[in-house]
Write an enzyme that holds these catalytic residues in place. Structure first.
Site, short mmCIF file in Angstrom:
data_model
loop_
_atom_site.label_atom_id
_atom_site.label_comp_id
_atom_site.label_asym_id
_atom_site.label_seq_id
_atom_site.Cartn_x
_atom_site.Cartn_y
_atom_site.Cartn_z
N SER A 65 72.34 48.49 81.45
CA SER A 65 71.74 47.83 82.60
C SER A 65 71.17 46.44 82.29
O SER A 65 71.90 45.57 81.82
CB SER A 65 70.67 48.77 83.14
OG SER A 65 70.08 48.29 84.29
N ASP A 276 71.31 42.86 88.31
CA ASP A 276 71.12 43.16 86.89
C ASP A 276 72.47 43.46 86.23
O ASP A 276 73.53 43.32 86.86
CB ASP A 276 70.10 44.28 86.69
CG ASP A 276 70.65 45.64 87.06
OD1 ASP A 276 71.61 45.69 87.85
OD2 ASP A 276 70.13 46.66 86.56
N ALA A 371 59.78 48.68 92.94
CA ALA A 371 59.42 47.27 93.07
C ALA A 371 60.41 46.38 92.32
O ALA A 371 60.67 45.25 92.71
CB ALA A 371 58.01 47.05 92.53
N ASN A 372 61.04 46.93 91.26
CA ASN A 372 61.97 46.13 90.47
C ASN A 372 63.35 45.95 91.13
O ASN A 372 64.25 45.39 90.51
CB ASN A 372 62.11 46.72 89.07
CG ASN A 372 62.74 48.09 89.06
OD1 ASN A 372 63.41 48.47 90.01
ND2 ASN A 372 62.53 48.84 88.00
N ALA A 493 53.06 56.53 80.29
CA ALA A 493 53.98 56.32 79.18
C ALA A 493 55.34 55.95 79.77
O ALA A 493 55.81 56.60 80.72
CB ALA A 493 54.10 57.61 78.37
N GLY A 495 59.30 55.81 80.26
CA GLY A 495 60.37 56.77 80.00
C GLY A 495 61.56 56.13 79.30
O GLY A 495 62.50 56.80 78.91
C1 GN1 Z 1 57.85 49.82 85.68
C2 GN1 Z 1 59.33 49.84 85.69
O1 GN1 Z 1 59.94 48.88 86.16
N1 GN1 Z 1 59.93 50.91 85.16
C3 GN1 Z 1 61.38 51.06 85.09
C4 GN1 Z 1 61.78 51.64 83.76
O2 GN1 Z 1 61.17 52.90 83.60
P1 GN1 Z 1 59.98 53.21 82.60
O3 GN1 Z 1 59.89 54.71 82.61
O4 GN1 Z 1 58.78 52.55 83.19
O5 GN1 Z 1 60.32 52.60 81.29
O6 GN1 Z 1 63.20 51.83 83.73
C5 GN1 Z 1 63.68 52.75 84.71
C6 GN1 Z 1 65.16 52.94 84.48
O7 GN1 Z 1 65.88 51.77 84.62
C7 GN1 Z 1 63.34 52.24 86.10
O8 GN1 Z 1 63.75 53.19 87.04
C8 GN1 Z 1 61.83 51.98 86.21
O9 GN1 Z 1 61.51 51.40 87.43
MG MG Z 2 70.63 48.65 86.32
#
Ligand code: GN1
Ligand code: MG
EC number: 5.4.2.3
Length: 541
Positions: A65, A276, A371-372, A493, A495
């Site tokens: 990604s 992306d 939000a992303n 935390a 993921g």
């Molecule tokens: C705050 C943030 O943007 N977290 C992202 C990121 O996850 P985390 O679990 O926060 O590392 O990667 C995920 C997979 O691409 C996406 O779904 C998620 O929105």
């Molecule tokens: Mg992606």
């Protein structure tokens, strides 16, 4: 033995090269591409079993990604285009961590547990992004499928949302659409062109965008796609693959840096769309008349499209329940706007598309966005039937809703399809990017990362908004937040990365940064921080 060659092929071609435990996380397995050969081989094996288990085709997407080009990853797609079922994530983790010479036994155990007839036919649909390592990893996955006795349908280089779409359409016999790239392009572009039959310009809306392809597969997809939309939308495309993937450009860069993407000439007033590296996320940017940069993220998109769907729905007279699903990262101003101003109910889900997807299913029309910029809209079967019937009866709002349904890729977030939906709404409203942005003002917000010895010590509840352990950390956060009028902060935390994420919001950027730093220090102090505490303290000095 049911899996006669599995161990030999593993040892000879794809020996396990990583000792540490790895986990099927939010986005499958992801790491430096050099460490993934054996993982891909094993995911090929597992996908075959999952196909036998479900009696349907399973997708394997090879991508990392928005991550740097040296990384790669793999995720499996379940029969209806959804993310892999949770129980199978556990199987994936078990299989990937097993020693080479017990692979056949582990596969047999999974088959026994799930009651799978391993003699059955299996079909695995494989796709990959444009990373240089992806082809090699594809070969490993294909070897896995074939060694386990499955059949491969290789889609080649393809976006994540299109593989989800093709898996869905293949398994439902073409009900959702024709299971080909061409079928996908035709479906969404036809609906888009039809919805703006009255002319492409409207009020302050101009059918012109700059497209930032992040030097990835989204750029290739867009090149093919423009042929289908003709004059309905004028696109000038950049970052088409001549530069480094995701480097200083693309949706993640725009979201995290809140800056205009590199490689795209700055042009005031024209919307810039960034995708992306696998084209499942989208961000809008523009420069206003005073030269100020503005970013329109997943929250802005969610509120725009949910507001429009709500309007069409009430005009149509159809009694369907519409709702928006966000995560704790959604800007507080967006939640307040959509709930209070537009009257659309909002639910909060845990981070990760599968959680949002699941939550959205409780509505007849469920809009979900991170939000992303990752999100889509889902329609229940009852909603689809009601909308199509009303459209047949020439209810004009239902006709529009029906057209919108065809633009949307319900199976997963899809940058190109989401872009067409946003453009449709802006066109219908006669809005410029500034009008869209003015609907509400984002609260200043800040994200920080804290490294700790073991991030699993952080556990949360209430859709990740409340920290349960380490005991006492939430009390500290509450105290810190109460020092700011209208502040909000939470920690969880990650993921996908070995870090703890901190999020803060407050009325000014200065206060926000202060709150974020204080909470990050609390995490460092109470959750076993390993990094430099002084560096946290001086983050925004
Ligand atoms: C705050 C943030 O943007 N977290 C992202 C990121 O996850 P985390 O679990 O926060 O590392 O990667 C995920 C997979 O691409 C996406 O779904 C998620 O929105
Ligand atoms: Mg992606």
């Amino acid at each position: 033995m049911t899996f006669p060659k599995v161990v030999t092929v593993a040892k000879e071609q794809y020996p396990k090269s990583v000792k540490k435990e790895i986990k099927y996380g939010t986005a499958g397995f992801r790491s430096n591409a050099a460490e993934l050969d054996f993982v891909l081989y094993r995911m090929g094996l597992l996908a075959t079993l999952r196909s036998q288990d479900t009696g349907a085709a399973i997708g394997v997407m090879i991508t990392a990604s928005h991550n740097p080009v040296a990384d790669n990853g793999v995720k499996l797609v379940d029969p209806a285009g959804e993310m892999l079922a949770a129980a199978w994530e556990v199987h994936a983790t078990t299989l990937v961590n097993a020693p080479d010479d017990s692979l056949d036994v582990v596969l047999q155990e999974i088959a026994n547990k799930a009651g799978i007839d391993v003699g059955k036919k299996a079909m695995v649909i494989v796709g990959r992004d444009t990373r240089p390592s992806s082809e090699h990893l594809r070969n490993a996955a294909v070897t896995g499928v074939e060694t386990a006795g499955g059949q491969v349908w290789d889609l080649g280089i393809i976006t994540t949302p299109v593989i989800h779409y093709i898996v869905t359409c293949h398994n439902d016999g073409g009900k959702y659409g024709e299971p080909t790239m061409e079928g996908y392009y035709q479906k969404i572009s036809k609906a888009f062109v039809k919805l703006r039959a009255d002319g492409a310009s409207n009020g302050k809306y101009e059918p012109e965008i700059l497209f930032d392809g992040a030097n990835g597969v989204g750029a290739l997809a867009m090149e093919e796609f423009v042929g289908h939309i003709g004059k309905a939308l004028n696109t000038t495309r950049y970052n088409k693959g001549d530069g480094i993937l995701n480097h200083m450009c693309g949706a993640d860069f725009v979201k995290t840096q809140q800056r205009w993407p590199g490689g795209v000439p700055e042009q005031a007033g024209i919307r810039c769309v960034s995708v992306d590296g696998d084209a499942d996320r989208i961000m809008y940017s523009f420069i206003d008349a005073s030269g100020k940069y503005l970013m329109l993220d997943g929250d802005k998109i969610a509120t725009l499209v949910a507001g429009y769907l709500q309007e069409l729905l009430s005009a149509s007279g159809l009694k369907l329940k519409l709702g928006l699903v966000q995560t704790a990262y959604a800007n507080g101003a967006s939640t307040e706007y959509i709930q209070k101003k537009l009257g659309v109910p909002v639910s909060c889900a845990k981070t990760g598309v599968k959680h949002l997807h699941h939550e959205a299913q409780q509505y007849d029309i469920g809009v979900y966005f991170e939000a992303n910029g990752h999100g889509t809209v889902m329609f229940s079967q009852a909603a689809k039937d009601a909308i199509r019937a009303a459209a047949q009866a020439k209810n004009s709002s239902a006709e529009k809703l029906s057209g919108v349904m065809d633009i949307i890729n319900e199976t997963v977030g899809d940058a190109i399809s989401d872009m067409l939906f946003v453009e449709t709404v802006l066109h219908a409203r006669g809005w410029s990017a500034a009008d869209w942005n003015n609907a509400y003002t984002d609260l200043p917000n800040r994200q920080m990362k804290v490294t700790v010895a073991d991030r699993s010590v952080i556990t949360t509840t209430d859709a990740e908004r409340v920290c349960v352990t380490p005991v006492g950390l939430q009390d500290t956060i509450n105290k810190l937040v109460s020092g700011f009028s209208k502040g909000r902060a939470f920690v969880r935390a990650s993921g996908t990365e070995d870090i703890v994420r901190v999020y803060a919001e407050a009325p000014t950027q200065e206060e926000t940064d202060k709150l974020a730093v204080q909470v990050a220090c609390a995490v460092h102090d109470q959750a076993g921080g390993t990094g430099d505490r002084n560096a946290i303290l001086s983050s925004f000095a």
